[in-house]
Design an enzyme around this catalytic site. Structure first.
Site, PDB file in Angstrom:
ATOM      1  N   ILE A 236       0.895  -1.161   0.000  1.00  0.00           N
ATOM      2  CA  ILE A 236       0.000   0.000   0.000  1.00  0.00           C
ATOM      3  C   ILE A 236       0.933   1.211   0.000  1.00  0.00           C
ATOM      4  CG2 ILE A 236      -1.748   1.302   1.264  1.00  0.00           C
ATOM      5  CD1 ILE A 236      -2.808  -1.275   2.369  1.00  0.00           C
ATOM      6  N   PRO A 237       1.047   1.907  -1.133  1.00  0.00           N
ATOM      7  CA  PRO A 237       2.163   2.843  -1.332  1.00  0.00           C
ATOM      8  C   PRO A 237       1.984   4.210  -0.667  1.00  0.00           C
ATOM      9  CG  PRO A 237       0.809   2.781  -3.291  1.00  0.00           C
ATOM     10  CD  PRO A 237       0.217   1.767  -2.352  1.00  0.00           C
ATOM     11  N   CYS A 238       2.022   4.236   0.658  1.00  0.00           N
ATOM     12  CA  CYS A 238       1.924   5.519   1.361  1.00  0.00           C
ATOM     13  C   CYS A 238       3.142   6.394   1.078  1.00  0.00           C
ATOM     14  CB  CYS A 238       1.739   5.299   2.862  1.00  0.00           C
ATOM     15  SG  CYS A 238       3.007   4.300   3.653  1.00  0.00           S
ATOM     16  N   HIS A 239       4.235   5.771   0.595  1.00  0.00           N
ATOM     17  CA  HIS A 239       5.442   6.548   0.274  1.00  0.00           C
ATOM     18  C   HIS A 239       5.224   7.456  -0.928  1.00  0.00           C
ATOM     19  CE1 HIS A 239       5.652   2.701  -1.956  1.00  0.00           C
ATOM     20  NE2 HIS A 239       6.127   3.449  -2.939  1.00  0.00           N
TER      21      HIS A 239
END
Length: 282
Positions: free
Chosen positions: A245-248
């Site tokens: 889950i690409p919170c970056h």
């Protein structure tokens, strides 16, 4: 089979053939329903009764099987595969591979009581990680240079669960994402503990294309909560599944990268690595 059942069967057969022949155009419910001369509502119910799944899910299944074939047999790049499967970008292809299921209210409230969780440690391009899964899917993934601390963080998420150090198929599927080789992926299922608001935020993160960035304000607008940028930031900071889950990929509107649960240096490295991966496919 009576006359009406025969008519219904022929309509669903026609719909299935239409979807299989035209999946690259990604036809919506209204388009397919019109082809078989039914209202969208009636067609949705009839298709689900006969095919055992919704028209949308069947379209996704058809698309992902074609994508796997391109990736595995034709050695196509992810960008080429997305284009050939009828998607406008790689993020839509990514959506098909990752499916989020929320934990039940009971599982959420009781700290994972009655949940059996497998966990293991692995290496990634950005440091060691811990990944954990239930029978339904991956429930936790985090960068963890210290295994003791990593396991303690997992237990804090699910204080009443039982744990076994064991690598299973759900974890393996998740770990393939670091190889950027989606030909080996089956659907990645996530079994997450979160509020409805958090789930919406995490689902919105999955739609950010690899190699691109978004802002907290943009995510707030996408989930139709335009004044909730701060709450969106809190939900992003609570993401239980690193990288997948690409919170970056979320930065501040000023253009600065902002904070990251696993360190700003790692966030910068991941963003740079993803940009390089995308450029190499052009």
């Amino acid at each position: 089979m009576n006359t009406q059942e025969n008519i219904n069967y022929n309509r669903i057969a026609e719909a299935i053939e239409y979807i299989k022949a035209n999946f690259k155009e990604q036809p919506n419910l209204d388009e397919v329903a019109e082809k078989v001369h039914l209202s969208p509502f009636h067609f949705q119910r009839l298709f689900s009764d006969w095919a055992g799944t919704s028209p949308k899910k069947f379209l996704q299944y058809t698309s992902i099987e074609h994508a796997k074939k391109l990736l595995k047999e034709n050695q196509a790049t992810i960008s080429e595969t997305a284009f050939e499967t009828g998607f406008s970008g790689t993020s839509r292809l990514h959506d098909l591979f990752v499916n989020i299921e929320g934990m039940t209210p009971a599982e959420y409230k009781n700290g994972g009581k009655n949940l059996a969780i497998n966990y293991s440690f692995a290496e990634s391009p950005f440091g060691n990680i811990i990944v954990a899964s239930t029978q339904k899917g991956v429930c936790f993934m985090a960068f963890a240079e210290d295994e003791v601390i990593g396991f303690e963080n997992l237990k804090n998420k699910f204080p009443n669960a039982t744990f076994s150090r064991k690598l299973d198929l759900a974890q393996q599927n998740a770990l393939f994402i670091f190889q950027n080789d989606w030909s080996k992926l089956s659907e990645i299922k996530l079994h997450l503990k979160g509020t409805d608001f958090q789930m919406k935020v995490w689902e919105a993160l999955l739609k950010i294309p690899m190699g691109q960035l978004s802002t907290y304000g943009t995510i707030a607008q996408q989930i139709e909560k335009p004044n909730a940028s701060r709450a969106v930031g809190t939900a992003i900071g609570s993401n239980p599944v690193a990288f997948l889950i690409p919170c970056h990929r979320v930065i501040q509107s000023s253009g600065t990268f902002g904070g990251y649960m696993w360190g700003n240096t790692r966030k910068t490295a991941i963003i740079g690595w993803e940009g390089a991966q995308v450029n190499s496919q052009l």
